[in-house]
Write an enzyme that holds these catalytic residues in place. Structure first.
Site, PDB file in Angstrom:
ATOM      1  N   HIS A   1       0.809  -1.209   0.000  1.00  0.00           N
ATOM      2  CA  HIS A   1       0.000   0.000   0.000  1.00  0.00           C
ATOM      3  C   HIS A   1       0.845   1.264   0.000  1.00  0.00           C
ATOM      4  O   HIS A   1       0.437   2.296  -0.515  1.00  0.00           O
ATOM      5  CB  HIS A   1      -1.021  -0.039   1.130  1.00  0.00           C
ATOM      6  CG  HIS A   1      -2.137  -0.953   0.788  1.00  0.00           C
ATOM      7  ND1 HIS A   1      -2.155  -2.271   1.157  1.00  0.00           N
ATOM      8  CD2 HIS A   1      -3.223  -0.762   0.002  1.00  0.00           C
ATOM      9  CE1 HIS A   1      -3.229  -2.843   0.650  1.00  0.00           C
ATOM     10  NE2 HIS A   1      -3.896  -1.952  -0.052  1.00  0.00           N
TER      11      HIS A   1
ATOM     12  N   GLU B   1     -11.306 -10.765  -4.798  1.00  0.00           N
ATOM     13  CA  GLU B   1      -9.864 -10.674  -4.503  1.00  0.00           C
ATOM     14  C   GLU B   1      -9.375 -11.822  -3.641  1.00  0.00           C
ATOM     15  O   GLU B   1      -8.194 -11.908  -3.313  1.00  0.00           O
ATOM     16  CB  GLU B   1      -9.512  -9.328  -3.871  1.00  0.00           C
ATOM     17  CG  GLU B   1     -10.347  -8.925  -2.687  1.00  0.00           C
ATOM     18  CD  GLU B   1      -9.980  -7.540  -2.155  1.00  0.00           C
ATOM     19  OE1 GLU B   1      -8.960  -6.969  -2.546  1.00  0.00           O
ATOM     20  OE2 GLU B   1     -10.749  -7.039  -1.311  1.00  0.00           O
TER      21      GLU B   1
ATOM     22  N   ASP C   1      -4.669  -8.287  -4.295  1.00  0.00           N
ATOM     23  CA  ASP C   1      -4.851  -9.345  -3.302  1.00  0.00           C
ATOM     24  C   ASP C   1      -5.066 -10.699  -3.952  1.00  0.00           C
ATOM     25  O   ASP C   1      -4.628 -11.714  -3.423  1.00  0.00           O
ATOM     26  CB  ASP C   1      -6.022  -9.006  -2.373  1.00  0.00           C
ATOM     27  CG  ASP C   1      -5.582  -8.038  -1.289  1.00  0.00           C
ATOM     28  OD1 ASP C   1      -4.517  -8.277  -0.695  1.00  0.00           O
ATOM     29  OD2 ASP C   1      -6.281  -7.036  -1.055  1.00  0.00           O
TER      30      ASP C   1
ATOM     31  N   CYS D   1      -9.735  -3.334 -10.513  1.00  0.00           N
ATOM     32  CA  CYS D   1      -9.222  -2.136  -9.838  1.00  0.00           C
ATOM     33  C   CYS D   1      -7.878  -2.359  -9.165  1.00  0.00           C
ATOM     34  O   CYS D   1      -7.397  -1.496  -8.442  1.00  0.00           O
ATOM     35  CB  CYS D   1     -10.235  -1.598  -8.834  1.00  0.00           C
ATOM     36  SG  CYS D   1     -10.596  -2.761  -7.509  1.00  0.00           S
TER      37      CYS D   1
END
Ligand code: PEP
Ligand code: MG
Length: 587
Positions: A210, A453, A477, A524
């Site tokens: 992240h 995910e 993920d 995404c």
């Protein structure tokens, strides 16, 4: 002497600037810039901490029993000496007054400087005093932490993005700065969203950690997983960050500088060229309309999404509203205001708000409990965290429902795997509506989507297609969980492979089943914003791509050149091959 360090390229472009080191400490240290008017107050905080810690050590010293080993008293005397030493205080004064660092950051920066001096000492006894210094600084930091309340907003500091060679010798405050850190939490990165730094380097992290994602959203060159960069680079060293190649060049020679200054200008020109595509509709050569949406972290990102020509927000990572607040979560009203700002900011275009996805490498705070768990990526994160605290989840759902009065809003649920989680989510959504009805609070309609995910979700699509209006594939993920690769661990970064046939099959199958059910499927994860994968994803049938605004124009350029009729059979062939990465090179 010039030397280079290799890491993982995560955000494109070239940055040239003076290094600002963010030292890691065992104590949680906030880093932010203060205002000129706060210098006195910040220096006072440091002096108060120094006086208090001094008094504390003196008290300890006086209470050392007579029969205690003499080393104990001697150790405390060394600590008192270090506390009184002006080298520490002078340094802190410099970082606070000249650089406008907050006191904690100033203290850890000075620790870094003095530690290096200790490392260079010939005398073994003196060299070993570095450990004492670290302990003294830690005591001071702990003390200051007790005094610190809410972080003030960082002040804006303008730094030119493009560097010119003649600026190298310019040591003024306006020299461009690049940030070098062992690690930065996503919350830390947000603090730096004010345009202070022109580049980032961290020792740890994978391409889709992240921290890397936020770095990419800042649209400045960044390299993560650079192992020991924060050890090798010194404060104020001149550094080149090559975000395309994942290389950091420290103390570059004039020839190398000239070369990179040229490359930097080239990439500026490329940016300007792409900017012309902003208003061009994303339609392929064979007339297929493609929806290029934005991933955002804060409502304030909406204007940059619009500026890049996004046709909506495909992923608003709402968890960024929850981070770095010392556990004090935003209430319904604060969230409502934030979502409303994002919706209004998108001027009538749809906004997909994902419910909070904290946990794993997105702790709420740097010291949050998640870090203590053995395997946070497999623990209480995302929807699991929300369902474990229905009160918190309900207030988020009410805030999103209320924001839907102001524009088109989609609700997106992360990390679902079980039918039971789906049912609980819908029950709570219904309850949130009833609670608003009861108080006669207006709310709007929502389309509800699920993130695909977790491999279990990708393998039970009929369940998801039955309950949800749309799906959004979270490949960051999905790759992590399918290939058993921690996305934040640079040691296994070479195995993190978006082109693994298993991943391509899961993605392709989700797109195909969604199409057969007449439901929209978006992607995404970071794959959506990687222009080298655009043709393959188009060939697999993807029409909704959500990515960082900074990637939209590069992906659009690929879309405009693509012919999906031709790409479809090729994509099937690539997906079914043993080595899709190699086959990708064949067209
Ligand atoms: C993903 O997993 O692909 C995703 C988009 O969500 P995040 O990166 O926030 O986990
Ligand atoms: Mg995810």
């Amino acid at each position: 002497m010039t030397f280079s360090i290799h890491g993982l390229a995560v955000a494109r472009g070239i940055a040239i600037g003076k290094a600002v080191l963010v030292a890691s400490s065992r104590v949680d240290v906030a880093h932010y810039f203060i205002q000129q008017a706060q210098i006195e107050e910040e220096l006072n905080r440091f002096s108060q901490a120094r006086n208090a810690v001094m008094a504390e050590v003196q008290r300890l010293h006086q209470s050392v029993p007579k029969d205690a080993p003499p080393e104990l008293a001697a150790l405390l005397e060394v600590h008192m000496m270090l506390l009184q030493d002006e080298m520490l205080a002078d340094g802190v004064r410099h970082w606070v007054s000249d650089r406008l660092y907050n006191a904690e950051w100033a203290l850890t920066s000075q620790l870094e400087v003095v530690s290096r001096q200790f490392d260079d000492m010939e005398d073994v006894y003196l060299r070993e005093r570095k450990g004492d210094l670290e302990q003294v600084v830690e005591r001071l930091l702990r003390h200051m932490k007790g005094l610190t309340t809410q972080l003030p907003q960082p002040t804006e500091r303008k730094s030119p993005n493009t560097w010119h060679q003649d600026q190298l010798l310019d040591d003024s405050h306006d020299a461009p700065l690049v940030l070098i850190a062992h690690d930065l939490s996503p919350a830390d990165m947000l603090q730096f969203k004010q345009g202070v730094f022109t580049g980032f380097v961290t020792d740890v992290g994978g391409k889709t950690s992240h921290t890397a994602i936020v770095a990419r959203s800042l649209d400045i060159p960044a390299v993560v997983g650079a192992r020991q960069a924060s050890q090798w680079v010194k404060q104020d060293d001149w550094v080149i960050i090559d975000g395309d190649a994942g290389v950091i060049i420290v103390s570059p020679s004039p020839i190398i500088l000239a070369e990179y200054a040229f490359k930097q200008r080239q990439s500026e020109l490329e940016r300007e060229r792409l900017a012309r595509l902003r208003h061009t509709p994303a339609v392929t050569v064979d007339g297929q309309q493609v929806h290029l949406l934005a991933n955002i972290e804060l409502p304030e990102d909406a204007p940059s999404a619009l500026a890049m020509g996004a046709v909506g927000v495909g992923l608003f990572r709402s968890e960024f509203l929850f981070m770095g607040r010392d556990g004090k979560l935003p209430d319904e009203q604060e969230q409502y205001q934030a979502y409303k700002r994002a919706v209004e900011g998108m001027k009538g275009l749809p906004v997909t708000i994902r419910t909070v996805d904290v946990g794993a490498d997105k702790p709420l705070d740097r010291t949050a409990k998640d870090q203590e768990h053995l395997n946070p990526a497999l623990g209480l994160r995302a929807i699991r965290w929300s369902l474990a605290d229905p009160g918190m989840f309900l207030s988020q759902l009410r805030a999103i429902l209320r924001a839907a009065v102001h524009g088109k809003v989609n609700l997106l649920i992360p990390m679902l795997a079980h039918a039971q989680e789906i049912h609980q989510t819908f029950q709570l959504l219904e309850l949130a509506r009833q609670q608003l009805d009861k108080k006669s609070v207006p709310y709007g309609p929502l389309r509800v989507g699920a993130m695909i995910e977790v491999p279990a979700a990708a393998l039970s699509l009929p369940l998801f297609l039955k309950h949800f209006d749309f799906l959004s594939v979270g490949t960051n993920d999905l790759i992590q969980y399918t290939l058993a690769i921690d996305r934040a661990d640079e040691q296994v970064a070479h195995l993190y492979d978006p082109l693994h046939p298993a991943i391509l099959n899961l993605v392709a199958n989700t797109i195909a089943q969604g199409a057969a059910a007449g439901k929209e499927v978006a992607l995404c994860g970071e794959m959506a914003g990687d222009p080298s994968l655009t043709r393959l994803l188009l060939g697999l049938g993807l029409r909704y791509f959500s990515m960082h605004p900074t990637q939209i124009l590069r992906v659009k350029q690929e879309v405009l050149r693509a012919d999906t009729q031709r790409l479809a059979p090729w994509a099937q062939y690539v997906m079914q091959s043993e080595n899709p990465a190699a086959e990708m090179q064949t067209t």
